[in-house]
Design an enzyme around this catalytic site. Structure first.
Site, PDB file in Angstrom:
ATOM      1  N   HIS A 200       0.796  -1.233   0.000  1.00  0.00           N
ATOM      2  CA  HIS A 200       0.000   0.000   0.000  1.00  0.00           C
ATOM      3  C   HIS A 200       0.822   1.273   0.000  1.00  0.00           C
ATOM      4  O   HIS A 200       0.333   2.323  -0.398  1.00  0.00           O
ATOM      5  CB  HIS A 200      -1.075  -0.051   1.082  1.00  0.00           C
ATOM      6  CG  HIS A 200      -2.200  -0.929   0.639  1.00  0.00           C
ATOM      7  ND1 HIS A 200      -2.247  -2.263   0.938  1.00  0.00           N
ATOM      8  CD2 HIS A 200      -3.242  -0.692  -0.196  1.00  0.00           C
ATOM      9  CE1 HIS A 200      -3.294  -2.798   0.333  1.00  0.00           C
ATOM     10  NE2 HIS A 200      -3.915  -1.870  -0.353  1.00  0.00           N
ATOM     11  N   GLU A 441     -11.166 -11.735  -4.996  1.00  0.00           N
ATOM     12  CA  GLU A 441      -9.735 -11.570  -4.715  1.00  0.00           C
ATOM     13  C   GLU A 441      -9.201 -12.709  -3.858  1.00  0.00           C
ATOM     14  O   GLU A 441      -8.105 -12.618  -3.328  1.00  0.00           O
ATOM     15  CB  GLU A 441      -9.444 -10.202  -4.096  1.00  0.00           C
ATOM     16  CG  GLU A 441     -10.271  -9.858  -2.880  1.00  0.00           C
ATOM     17  CD  GLU A 441      -9.953  -8.475  -2.327  1.00  0.00           C
ATOM     18  OE1 GLU A 441      -8.969  -7.845  -2.731  1.00  0.00           O
ATOM     19  OE2 GLU A 441     -10.707  -8.026  -1.449  1.00  0.00           O
ATOM     20  N   ASP A 465      -4.623  -9.063  -4.383  1.00  0.00           N
ATOM     21  CA  ASP A 465      -4.822 -10.109  -3.383  1.00  0.00           C
ATOM     22  C   ASP A 465      -4.995 -11.473  -4.026  1.00  0.00           C
ATOM     23  O   ASP A 465      -4.565 -12.485  -3.475  1.00  0.00           O
ATOM     24  CB  ASP A 465      -6.029  -9.773  -2.497  1.00  0.00           C
ATOM     25  CG  ASP A 465      -5.637  -8.797  -1.397  1.00  0.00           C
ATOM     26  OD1 ASP A 465      -4.570  -8.998  -0.789  1.00  0.00           O
ATOM     27  OD2 ASP A 465      -6.375  -7.834  -1.163  1.00  0.00           O
ATOM     28  N   CYS A 512      -9.764  -4.483 -11.021  1.00  0.00           N
ATOM     29  CA  CYS A 512      -9.333  -3.219 -10.408  1.00  0.00           C
ATOM     30  C   CYS A 512      -7.973  -3.363  -9.718  1.00  0.00           C
ATOM     31  O   CYS A 512      -7.503  -2.434  -9.085  1.00  0.00           O
ATOM     32  CB  CYS A 512     -10.376  -2.711  -9.428  1.00  0.00           C
ATOM     33  SG  CYS A 512     -10.673  -3.829  -8.060  1.00  0.00           S
TER      34      CYS A 512
HETATM   35  C1  PEP Z   1      -6.680  -5.987  -4.962  1.00  0.00           C
HETATM   36  O1  PEP Z   1      -6.503  -6.746  -4.006  1.00  0.00           O
HETATM   37  O2  PEP Z   1      -6.349  -6.261  -6.123  1.00  0.00           O
HETATM   38  C2  PEP Z   1      -7.297  -4.660  -4.768  1.00  0.00           C
HETATM   39  C3  PEP Z   1      -7.644  -3.930  -5.803  1.00  0.00           C
HETATM   40  O3  PEP Z   1      -7.462  -4.199  -3.515  1.00  0.00           O
HETATM   41  P1  PEP Z   1      -6.269  -3.743  -2.550  1.00  0.00           P
HETATM   42  O4  PEP Z   1      -5.048  -3.517  -3.384  1.00  0.00           O
HETATM   43  O5  PEP Z   1      -6.719  -2.494  -1.870  1.00  0.00           O
HETATM   44  O6  PEP Z   1      -6.145  -4.884  -1.598  1.00  0.00           O
HETATM   45 MG    MG Z   2      -7.477  -6.445  -2.129  1.00  0.00          MG
END
Ligand code: PEP
Ligand code: MG
Length: 608
Positions: A200, A441, A465, A512
Site C-alpha cells: 500500500h 480476490e 490479493d 481493479c
Molecule cells: C486488490 O486486491 O487487487 C485490490 C484492488 O485491492 P487492494 O489492493 O486495496 O487490496
Molecule cells: Mg485487495
C-alpha cells in the site's frame, strides 16, 4: 535465491512503484530502536544522570508538541490527539520511577530507559485488552524518540524537512503514522527497503503522484542524509551520488517522459475502443477523496474502486458517518452521475489505523476487510448509512472486499437494510436501490464464483490479493517480489473462470488490481474477456493507448495461447511476442513487469 539489488555501476534496482524521475538530496529516516550499550556510572554521577534523563524527556515532549501541531494541520485535531498519548507516556509516574531505580543502581540513563521500555512493550503486547495492545506502537515511538536524544543521534523526524527541499525520503518502510506527517511540499519521492509494487505504500505513492521505488532492501544503509541521488520510479532505480553524465542523461529522460505524458493527456477525450471495435470501459481507482477531481479529468468513465480505508489509515479513530458522507459525496459529485464503485472498509493486513489492530500471527489471513466489518456492525452501518446518503448525488455502487462465501454477502445486505431503516427513523434522505457487488480476490471466490452470482450485482477482480492468496506470496515482502507473478497460469485461469461465470450470468466483471495498469497484463486481461478495467487515474491515458492500439481478437488468441503455457515466464514471453508484433516496441510496455526468480530482467528496464 533473490536477485542482487546492486549493479556494478552502483545503481540500486528495486521495484518500480510509482513513475517519475527526481534528482535531489536524501532525507534519511531511520525510525528504528537504536542499539544501546551497557554503561556503568559512578555513585557521584547518579543525580546528574537522573537530571540528564529528565532533560531528555522534556526535549522529547517539546518535540511531540511540534509534531502534534503539524499533524493537526495535515490531518485535523482528532488525528493529532494520538500524540497526546505519547506525551502522557513521557509523564507516567511509574515509568519515570522504574527508570530512576535502574539509574540508582549505577546503570546509564539510556540503558535504564531501554530496559524499562522493552519490558513495557512486551507487557503491553501480551495484554488481554486490545485497547492496551494497540498502544505498543506509541511506546515504540517514545522508545525511539527518547533514546535518540539520550544517545545524541541525529534527529530523523520527518517533521524537519523544509518546504521546497525536493527531498527523496529514504526509509525502511513507510508506516501509517509517518504517512500522516509527510509534507508533499518537502518530499518529492520515496525509496524504501521494504515493500513491493502492490504494497500500500506503492499504491498510495501512485495516488499522490509521488515517484517511488520500493523493495531496495538496504538503501537505508547505502545512502547518507544529504547525499544527492537520482530516483527513477519507472524502472525502479536509485542512483547514489550520480556522475554529471548520469544527471544529464536522466534530466533528458525526465524531459522526454514529461513530453510523453503531455501527449497522453490528449487521449483523455478519445474513446477506449480496440482496433476491431470492442468497447472497453476504463474507470479510475481513487484512494483519497482529494484525488477525485484529477481522476475525473483523466478520461475515466467513473470510479471502479474507491478504497475507503485511506480515510482510516494513519488515524487514531474511525471517521464518523458525517465525515464519510462528505468524502463519498465529493467523489460522486466529481464524476457527475457516472458510476462510482465504493468499497467498504478493507482495514487490516497492511492498511491499519494508527495504533494498529489486535496483534495477529498472520494479519493477511486474519481479521480484516468484510470479516472485521461484519463483526463490528455499528462501525459498518455508519459506513453503509454514509453510502446510502451519498447515493443521492450520483450512481453509487457498493463493493465488499475479501469475500469468500455468499453468507458474507447476505449478512452485509441485511446490515444494509438495517442501515436504511435507521435513516428512515431519522428522516434522512437516501437512495435504496444501490447495486451490491463483490471483489473476487480470493481463490475461494473465483473457483466458487457460481455460488455468488444470484446474490451480487457485479464482480470486480482484485488481482493484488488474488495473486497473493493463489500463489501464497506476501504482496508486501520485498524478498518474494520476484515470485509475485500475476501471469502465473493459475491466476489467469481463475480470472478466466470469474469472467466466464460472471458474463454467463449477466454480471459486469471488471479488474481493479494493479494488473490492469501494466500494459502487457492489460492486453492479457482483454484477451481473457475482461471489458472493464479500473486503474489509477494517472494510468488511464496509458491503458487507453493500449486499448486503442490492439485488436481484441489478437488479444484473445494471445490469452488462449498463454493459458496453455506452464509458467509465468512462458506466459509473459508468449504475450510479449504477440503484443510487440501488434504494437511495435516501446519502453512503457515494460513498466511494472516483474523480475523473475533467477534475476533475469526484461529488456528495456534499467534506465539509460
Ligand atoms: C486488490 O486486491 O487487487 C485490490 C484492488 O485491492 P487492494 O489492493 O486495496 O487490496
Ligand atoms: Mg485487495
Amino acid at each position: 535465491m533473490t536477485p542482487d539489488t546492486i549493479r556494478p555501476d552502483g545503481k540500486m534496482i528495486g521495484m518500480p512503484a510509482s513513475p517519475g524521475i527526481v534528482i535531489g538530496p536524501v532525507h534519511l529516516l531511520l525510525w528504528e530502536v537504536p542499539d544501546v550499550q551497557q554503561r556503568i556510572i559512578p555513585d557521584e554521577a547518579i543525580e546528574e544522570e537522573i537530571a540528564r534523563f529528565h532533560n531528555a524527556l522534556q526535549s522529547a515532549k517539546d518535540r511531540l508538541v511540534q509534531v502534534k501541531a503539524r499533524a493537526e494541520r495535515h490531518a485535523g485535531p482528532e488525528e493529532a490527539s494520538i500524540f497526546d498519548v505519547q506525551i502522557a507516556i513521557l509523564s507516567d509516574g511509574e515509568l519515570l520511577s522504574s527508570v530512576e531505580k535502574f539509574i540508582r543502581r549505577n546503570i546509564g540513563a539510556e540503558k535504564a530507559f531501554d530496559l524499562v521500555l522493552i519490558e513495557w512493550r512486551q507487557n503491553f503486547a501480551r495484554h488481554t485488552q486490545p485497547m492496551i495492545r494497540e498502544r505498543v506502537g506509541d511506546l515504540t515511538d517514545v522508545h525511539i524518540r527518547v533514546l535518540s536524544i539520550l544517545l545524541g543521534l541525529p534527529d530523523h523526524d520527518p517533521v524537519d524537512v523544509p518546504k521546497g527541499s525536493n527531498a527523496i525520503l529514504v526509509t525502511h518502510d513507510l508506516t501509517p503514522s509517518l504517512t500522516v506527517q509527510l509534507d508533499r511540499d518537502a518530499i518529492a519521492a520515496i525509496a524504501t527497503d521494504e515493500g513491493t509494487r502492490t504494497s500500500h505504500v506503492a499504491i498510495l505513492a501512485r495516488s499522490l503522484g509521488l515517484p517511488a521505488v520500493v523493495g531496495l532492501r538496504d538503501a537505508t544503509r547505502r545512502v547518507a542524509g544529504g547525499d544527492e541521488v537520482i530516483l527513477d520510479g519507472s524502472s525502479g532505480t536509485l542512483i547514489p551520488r550520480p556522475t554529471p553524465a548520469q544527471i544529464d542523461a536522466y534530466t533528458d529522460r525526465a524531459v522526454r517522459e514529461e513530453a510523453d505524458s503531455v501527449e497522453l493527456q490528449h487521449l483523455a477525450g478519445a474513446e477506449p475502443v480496440t482496433l476491431d471495435g470492442v468497447r472497453i470501459t476504463l474507470r479510475a481507482n481513487v484512494d483519497l477523496p482529494e484525488e477525485a477531481e484529477a481522476a475525473a479529468h483523466s478520461g475515466a468513465e467513473g470510479v471502479g474502486l474507491m478504497r475507503t480505508e485511506f480515510l482510516v489509515v494513519g488515524r487514531a479513530t474511525m471517521p464518523d458517518e458525517e465525515e464519510q458522507y462528505r468524502a463519498y459525496r465529493r467523489v460522486v459529485e466529481a464524476f457527475e452521475g457516472k458510476p462510482v464503485v465504493i468499497r467498504t472498509f478493507d482495514v487490516g493486513g497492511d492498511k491499519l489505523p494508527v495504533g494498529g489492530f489486535p496483534t495477529e500471527a498472520n494479519p493477511f489471513l486474519g481479521w480484516r476487510a468484510i470479516r472485521m466489518c461484519l463483526d463490528e456492525p455499528a462501525l459498518f452501518k455508519a459506513q453503509l448509512r454514509a453510502l446510502l446518503r451519498a447515493a443521492m448525488h450520483g450512481d453509487v455502487r457498493i463493493m465488499l472486499p475479501l469475500v469468500v462465501t455468499v453468507d458474507e454477502v447476505r449478512q452485509a445486505r441485511h446490515l444494509l437494510e438495517e442501515a436504511a431503516a435507521e435513516l428512515d427513523d431519522r428522516g434522512v434522505d437516501y437512495r435504496h436501490d444501490l447495486p451490491l457487488g463483490v471483489m473476487v480476490e480470493t481463490p475461494a471466490a473465483a473457483v466458487a464464483a457460481d455460488t455468488l452470482v444470484k446474490d451480487v450485482a457485479f464482480f470486480s477482480i482484485g488481482t493484488n490479493d488474488l495473486v497473493q492468496y493463489t500463489l501464497a506470496v506476501d504482496r508486501g515482502n520485498a524478498n518474494l517480489a520476484a515470485r509475485f507473478t500475476p501471469l502465473h497460469p493459475a491466476v489467469l485461469r481463475l480470472i478466466k473462470r470469474t469472467v466466464d461465470v460472471g458474463h454467463e450470468n449477466g454480471l459486469e466483471v471488471s479488474v481493479c488490481g494493479e494488473m490492469a495498469s501494466q500494459p502487457l497484463m492489460a492486453f492479457a486481461l482483454i484477451g481473457l474477456g475482461v471489458r472493464q478495467l479500473s486503474v489509477a487515474g494517472r494510468s488511464v491515458p496509458l491503458v487507453k493507448r493500449i486499448v486503442r492500439g490492439v485488436s481484441a481478437r489478437v488479444a484473445t488468441d494471445a490469452a488462449n495461447a498463454a493459458l496453455a503455457r506452464q509458467t509465468a515466464r512462458e506466459v509473459e514471453a508468449e504475450l510479449r511476442r504477440r503484443l510487440l508484433a501488434a504494437f511495435g516496441d516501446a519502453p512503457f510496455l515494460h513498466d511494472g513487469l516483474p523480475e523473475y526468480v533467477d534475476g533475469n530482467t526484461f529488456e528495456g528496464l534499467g534506465g539509460p
